[in-house]
Design a protein around this motif. Structure first.
Motif, mmCIF file in Angstrom:
data_model
loop_
_atom_site.group_PDB
_atom_site.id
_atom_site.type_symbol
_atom_site.label_atom_id
_atom_site.label_comp_id
_atom_site.label_asym_id
_atom_site.label_seq_id
_atom_site.Cartn_x
_atom_site.Cartn_y
_atom_site.Cartn_z
ATOM 1 N N UNK A 16 -5.571 2.756 7.177
ATOM 2 C CA UNK A 16 -5.502 3.732 8.265
ATOM 3 C C UNK A 16 -4.095 4.294 8.426
ATOM 4 N N UNK A 17 -3.100 3.441 8.290
ATOM 5 C CA UNK A 17 -1.713 3.890 8.445
ATOM 6 C C UNK A 17 -1.346 4.951 7.404
ATOM 7 N N UNK A 18 -1.731 4.707 6.145
ATOM 8 C CA UNK A 18 -1.231 5.519 5.042
ATOM 9 C C UNK A 18 -2.298 6.392 4.401
ATOM 10 N N UNK A 19 -3.453 6.487 5.054
ATOM 11 C CA UNK A 19 -4.515 7.388 4.612
ATOM 12 C C UNK A 19 -4.917 7.118 3.160
ATOM 13 N N UNK A 20 -5.189 5.847 2.890
ATOM 14 C CA UNK A 20 -5.647 5.433 1.566
ATOM 15 C C UNK A 20 -7.087 4.942 1.713
ATOM 16 N N UNK A 21 -8.001 5.587 1.038
ATOM 17 C CA UNK A 21 -9.414 5.240 1.140
ATOM 18 C C UNK A 21 -9.688 3.871 0.521
ATOM 19 N N UNK A 22 -10.530 3.081 1.183
ATOM 20 C CA UNK A 22 -10.887 1.754 0.697
ATOM 21 C C UNK A 22 -12.211 1.806 -0.057
ATOM 22 N N UNK B 210 0.833 -1.203 0.000
ATOM 23 C CA UNK B 210 0.000 0.000 0.000
ATOM 24 C C UNK B 210 0.865 1.250 0.000
ATOM 25 N N UNK B 211 1.887 1.275 0.838
ATOM 26 C CA UNK B 211 2.761 2.452 0.876
ATOM 27 C C UNK B 211 3.473 2.658 -0.457
ATOM 28 N N UNK B 212 3.957 1.556 -1.035
ATOM 29 C CA UNK B 212 4.667 1.650 -2.314
ATOM 30 C C UNK B 212 3.771 2.233 -3.396
ATOM 31 N N UNK B 213 2.554 1.717 -3.504
ATOM 32 C CA UNK B 213 1.667 2.175 -4.573
ATOM 33 C C UNK B 213 1.093 3.562 -4.301
ATOM 34 N N UNK B 214 0.878 3.897 -3.031
ATOM 35 C CA UNK B 214 0.461 5.271 -2.707
ATOM 36 C C UNK B 214 1.541 6.256 -3.119
ATOM 37 N N UNK B 215 2.803 5.960 -2.735
ATOM 38 C CA UNK B 215 3.906 6.865 -3.048
ATOM 39 C C UNK B 215 4.138 6.947 -4.559
ATOM 40 N N UNK B 216 4.017 5.826 -5.234
ATOM 41 C CA UNK B 216 4.218 5.827 -6.680
ATOM 42 C C UNK B 216 3.166 6.686 -7.368
ATOM 43 N N UNK B 217 1.897 6.538 -6.967
ATOM 44 C CA UNK B 217 0.824 7.324 -7.580
ATOM 45 C C UNK B 217 1.006 8.811 -7.294
#
Length: 330
Positions: A140-146, A107-114
């Motif tokens: 919750x950790x990386x503030x990515x909506x589900x 999740x962190x990798x793809x959030x940062x990449x986007x």
């Protein structure tokens, strides 16, 4: 707190005897009375893993540029895993401290990449309703909506409803092989077609299946494609401490692999750069000691790497022993 450090040191035999009493209320996993939480073979194998662990238990493995064995363990574990999952030479990865960390890293990798590539400021990810709870923790950790994908009548994630959930904020799509509640494999090939169409990374959570599905296929079981043979699958997580039979407990054993095109590394830090996506340096768990090379050593010694790698055309000892208990591994 009632428990305090003793005023004087105690004999080793006394301490070991006390430790044996700690498990008096634990379930009898050694005789098949516990599903999912323990993957036990026999006492000889447990002793083998313990011996492998102890061979490096006192060594400091914090810095793999100094303690080169640490990097060798990880490299060979990842190479063997990538080959098992039909990865091309570009596939890379890390050994993590647990399945949850593998999910968090994706999740962190793809959030940062986007964020870096597409300027996404309100990231979203698409999860089947059967996704492991770790993915919601990552949200919750990386503030990515589900955005939740419901199931079809076959208890698989409903690919017919996937495309309507994809938008410019989608940073990743998740599929499971298999998912936990029903043991079904999500339609990864159909997921991948839509992921490629919209330019969205697709992660496969194979924490349960990563080290048994390949051997079910080797034994003639017909399975849908779910690994790197599917164009569009950009990363896979697989737990060595499940059907890879690496040691459980405070040892890092799951793996997370990526195609190199799905990740990029950058740093603005001055001085030496220690690039790693993992959340901690071989830390086995909250409050546990770090910097030990025992964990990756015992993982390397497990059937999933040392034994399976040498005999890729046949199932491992662990899979052979599971054949009567796990449907499909025959």
């Amino acid at each position: 707190m009632a428990h305090k450090l003793p005023a004087r040191g105690r004999p080793a035999a006394e301490v070991l005897a006390d430790l044996k009493t700690f498990s008096s209320a634990d379930p009898d996993y050694r005789h098949g009375r516990l599903w999912s939480l323990a993957y036990y073979q026999d006492e000889d194998y447990a002793a083998f893993l313990g011996e492998a662990y102890s061979a490096f238990a006192g060594a400091n493995g914090l810095n793999p540029t100094v303690f080169k064995s640490l990097k060798r363990f990880e490299n060979e574990i990842i190479e063997a895993t990538a080959a098992l999952l039909h990865g091309t030479p570009e596939v890379c990865g890390v050994v993590t401290s647990g399945g949850t960390e593998s999910c968090l890293l994706a999740v962190k990798t793809y959030r940062d990449r986007a964020r870096q590539v597409r300027g996404v400021s309100r990231p979203e990810m698409i999860l089947p309703v059967t996704a492991h709870v770790a993915w919601f923790k990552a949200s919750e950790y990386f503030d990515v909506k589900v955005r939740l994908l419901p199931l079809d009548k076959h208890l698989r994630a409903d690919v017919a409803q996937l495309e309507r959930l994809i938008n410019r904020n989608t940073v990743m799509i998740l599929g499971s092989a298999p998912e936990y509640p029903h043991g079904t494999i999500d339609p990864i090939e159909a997921f991948a077609e839509l992921a490629l169409k919209h330019g969205v990374p697709l992660h496969v959570d194979a924490c349960v299946g990563g080290f048994i599905l390949p051997f079910m296929a080797m034994n003639g079981r017909k399975l849908p494609l779910w690994d790197y043979r599917v164009p569009g699958v950009t990363s896979i997580s697989a737990d060595l401490h499940k059907y890879g039979y690496a040691a459980k407990g405070p040892r890092p054993s799951p793996t997370a692999t990526w195609t190199s095109s799905s990740t990029r590394c950058s740093s603005t830090r001055t001085g030496p750069v220690a690039s790693s996506p993992r959340r901690r340096c071989w830390a086995p768990g909250p409050g546990a000691p770090t910097r030990r090379r025992g964990p990756p050593c015992s993982t390397w010694a497990s059937p999933a790497t040392a034994i399976w790698r040498d005999a890729p055309s046949r199932p491992s000892t662990g899979c052979e022993k599971a054949s009567g208990r796990f449907p499909g591994c025959t």
